[in-house]
Scaffold this motif. Structure first.
Motif, PDB file in Angstrom:
ATOM      1  N   GLU A   1       0.842  -1.195   0.000  1.00  0.00           N
ATOM      2  CA  GLU A   1       0.000   0.000   0.000  1.00  0.00           C
ATOM      3  C   GLU A   1       0.874   1.241   0.000  1.00  0.00           C
ATOM      4  OE1 GLU A   1      -4.140   1.339   2.204  1.00  0.00           O
ATOM      5  OE2 GLU A   1      -2.527   0.566   3.457  1.00  0.00           O
TER       6      GLU A   1
ATOM      7  N   TRP B   1      -5.872  -3.076   4.269  1.00  0.00           N
ATOM      8  CA  TRP B   1      -5.575  -1.946   3.395  1.00  0.00           C
ATOM      9  C   TRP B   1      -6.717  -0.917   3.452  1.00  0.00           C
ATOM     10  CZ3 TRP B   1      -7.393   0.029  -1.440  1.00  0.00           C
ATOM     11  CH2 TRP B   1      -8.472  -0.643  -2.001  1.00  0.00           C
TER      12      TRP B   1
ATOM     13  N   MET C   1      -2.376   0.538  -4.306  1.00  0.00           N
ATOM     14  CA  MET C   1      -2.336  -0.774  -3.639  1.00  0.00           C
ATOM     15  C   MET C   1      -2.265  -1.832  -4.712  1.00  0.00           C
ATOM     16  SD  MET C   1      -4.187  -3.751  -2.928  1.00  0.00           S
ATOM     17  CE  MET C   1      -5.896  -3.344  -3.278  1.00  0.00           C
TER      18      MET C   1
ATOM     19  N   TYR D   1      -3.675  -8.105   3.441  1.00  0.00           N
ATOM     20  CA  TYR D   1      -4.636  -7.546   2.492  1.00  0.00           C
ATOM     21  C   TYR D   1      -5.859  -6.974   3.201  1.00  0.00           C
ATOM     22  CZ  TYR D   1      -8.319  -7.229  -0.985  1.00  0.00           C
ATOM     23  OH  TYR D   1      -9.351  -6.756  -1.757  1.00  0.00           O
TER      24      TYR D   1
END
Length: 658
Positions: A578, A639, A647, A636
């Motif tokens: 990210e 994020w 991302m 994940y």
């Protein structure tokens, strides 16, 4: 109706005899008390933040007002969609599950006040659908001029009923009060009078009424509800669509209505509808023994897992219609991955496990759960993703998708679906069949169950998913012989997913060590479970150490967007890069083939996570040479909790000598 003694359980527990049912029974979430660093805070946030926020938004967006106007038979439907009623139902369902574990007198009273409003909106014959009842002469444009005439398309009359049935069943089982259940039964009885052989025929446009009817059947024993659920499923594939059209709306595929269900082989159409249909088929198959249903959902599951699921467990790739695409159609920049579809996928995979007893279904369930499902709710418990992207470049995604979380949506099915799902999560950890106890998920806490008529407590201790050291203390009330079946996760056996869609670059499977009371034991593996059969005594301790190496994931070559790329996984967690952690620019990152990554615990980051760090390349622009930079990859699911930006899950892999 005579009160029936019921044990609170997700799928079973009625006092009357049933000839057929799921061969495996889940241990009720009310019998599992969590003491877990990962899930307990999320469930508490759901209880203290998400559920109250959902109720508040149902009030301030007009969803409650719709019921009040329907009760008064006056006004104008004031929200956008005819299924907005379900946001109240789903939040009541979540509140009910929460109250079953955390009694809350104030919440209980508030829920009762909403149920009173819902009851007053119900018409005398049991019909309950505010989009028509408020002003029958001017119903919502999706509703059609009369009841049910648009049900096979967009009216959502039966969808509303299905969510009401699910919520009413949860409320009754949690509180033992009939106020909501009686409303639901009046509506269900109307459906029985209206639909069936020799009556009105329809394939519900948005499935879930089938699951809801099964819930009511389990409570009441009224076979008409089960029969109607099967009738609705069997109605699919008989409408006169244009079968020559490639348009999924015109050929019926969008609604899973292009073929009879027993002739369907592929996961198709609107992904949430599909998950609810396949879950309903599993329920009916379990209760009726319908082998054709079993054959169909087995084929459909194999199609989805081998050709139509993203690496983080997301499903429903295509924004247009929130639907499955063709085989291997899994683009990253336009990935849709609706949160509701992820929740539905958990429901379906749990049912497939209860039918078959194979760990591969829990492997998929776990992948979805830890990645593409909880990504749908922010760490604050009140910001959400409707869709779950795979790649965001320069702060933007496809126009139909979100790059930032939102507190609510005009179509707010996902936030309220999350509110109803999380409180019962502990019901997915354990299951039983005769003298076999399945341990499916690794979540710390204490379970109370009966095996062979003897009480048994199981205590899990771990720091999963960050650490693979697992401990289980098994304590029967008296010495008892039974079998513990402990899942050996596919990811720990060098299997990225139960198909060839994704695989680990390093395919070598490490031996998983199991100790009993401190001594190594040999064990056999059956259907993905370590089998430990013995006479258990109080305090017996199982220790299992799952290898937690960082693994590079590669995709099947048929996935065009992922060619030459790699993704990163550690334990059940998929990772992404990210913007906030990678100043060189996420879209510039390339991973050398020989790159290694180190897990680093960051207690102060994103409510406490393990990140991955490693040396990678940032590709140059305008002919400039690539430079070495450090990559920080975060789970994940975490994020987009720090604002908008780039991302990605997949990274180009380059030759090590570059």
């Amino acid at each position: 109706m005579k009160r029936i003694l019921i044990v609170l359980s997700f799928y079973c527990g009625v006092a009357y005899a049933q000839n057929k049912d799921y061969p495996i029974k889940p241990v009720s979430f009310t019998n599992v008390k969590l003491d877990d660093h990962f899930w307990s805070p999320r469930i508490e946030t759901n209880r203290t933040v998400t559920i109250p926020a959902s109720f508040a938004r149902c009030e301030n967006t007009g969803r409650v007002k719709n019921f009040e106007m329907a009760a008064a038979r006056s006004g104008s439907f004031c929200t956008k969609f005819p299924f907005d009623d379900t946001d109240i139902y789903k939040t009541i369902e979540g509140a009910s599950y929460s109250m079953a574990v955390y009694p809350d007198a104030r919440l209980n009273a508030y829920v009762d006040s909403l149920i009173t409003i819902v009851g007053k909106a119900q018409e005398p014959d049991g019909y309950l659908y505010t989009a028509r009842t408020i002003d029958p002469l001017h119903p919502h444009p999706w509703s059609g001029p009369e009841r049910w005439v648009k049900e096979n398309e967009l009216s959502h009359e039966l969808y509303n009923s299905g969510h009401m049935f699910e919520a009413a069943a949860a409320h009754y089982l949690a509180t033992n009060k009939r106020n909501f259940l009686d409303i639901a039964l009046r509506n269900a009885d109307l459906l029985v009078k209206t639909f069936g052989p020799g009556k009105r025929h329809v394939a519900p446009g948005h499935e879930i009424v089938e699951m809801g009817l099964v819930r009511l059947y389990r409570i009441t024993g009224k076979t008409e509800y089960l029969n109607l659920a099967k009738f609705f499923i069997d109605e699919r594939g008989h409408r006169a669509y244009d079968k020559t059209s490639a348009d999924e709306w015109k050929n019926g595929m969008y609604w899973q209505d292009n073929l009879p269900v027993v002739d369907q082989n592929d996961a198709e159409g609107h992904a949430v509808r599909a998950m609810y249909l396949y879950s309903g088929m599993a329920d009916v198959a379990a209760l009726t023994g319908d082998k054709e249903y079993l054959t169909a959902i087995d084929k459909i599951w194999n199609n989805m897992v081998s050709k139509k699921i993203y690496v983080q467990g997301g499903i429903g790739a295509v924004p247009g219609g929130e639907r499955f695409g063709a085989d291997y159609e899994l683009p990253n920049t336009t990935a849709y991955n609706e949160t509701c579809a992820a929740i539905g996928d958990v429901y379906w995979n749990q049912r497939m496990f209860l039918l078959h007893g194979e760990a591969k279904y829990i492997d998929v369930l776990e992948k979805v759960l830890y990645n593409g499902l909880i990504s749908g709710v922010g760490l604050d418990g009140q910001s959400f993703f409707y869709t779950n992207a795979m790649q965001v470049t320069n702060g933007f995604t496809h126009p139909a998708l979100e790059a930032a979380r939102s507190g609510w949506f005009e179509c707010s099915c996902c936030p309220t679906n999350m509110a109803r799902f999380l409180p019962s999560l502990s019901g997915y950890i354990y299951a039983q069949k005769d003298n076999n106890v399945f341990v499916n998920l690794f979540i710390a806490g204490t379970a109370s169950l009966e095996v062979g008529g003897k009480k048994v407590n199981i205590v899990q201790r771990n720091n999963y998913p960050w650490n693979g050291a697992l401990a289980f203390v098994v304590s029967p009330q008296a010495p008892a012989t039974f079998t513990m079946r402990v899942r050996l996760p596919g990811w720990a056996r060098a299997q990225a997913i139960p198909s060839n869609l994704y695989s680990f670059q390093n395919k070598a499977a490490a031996h998983i060590s199991i100790k009993l009371n401190g001594q190594p034991i040999s064990y056999k593996i059956e259907n993905g479970y370590a089998i430990i059969n013995r006479q258990w005594k109080k305090g017996d301790n199982i220790q299992m150490d799952l290898p937690m190496q960082v693994k590079k994931v590669i995709a099947n070559t048929a996935l065009a967007d992922d060619k030459g790329k790699t993704a990163l996984q550690r334990g059940p967690i998929m990772y992404c890069a990210e913007w906030a952690d990678n100043k060189a620019g996420v879209s510039t990152i390339e991973i050398p083939a020989n790159a290694t990554f180190k897990p680093v615990t960051e207690a102060g980051l994103l409510n406490g996570v393990t990140v991955l760090k490693g040396e990678v390349l940032s590709k140059g622009v305008n002919g400039a040479a690539a430079k070495k930079v450090e990559l920080t990859a975060i789970p994940y699911y975490s994020w987009a909790n720090r604002g908008k930006g780039e991302m990605t899950v997949w990274f180009p892999e380059v030759n090590s000598s570059k």
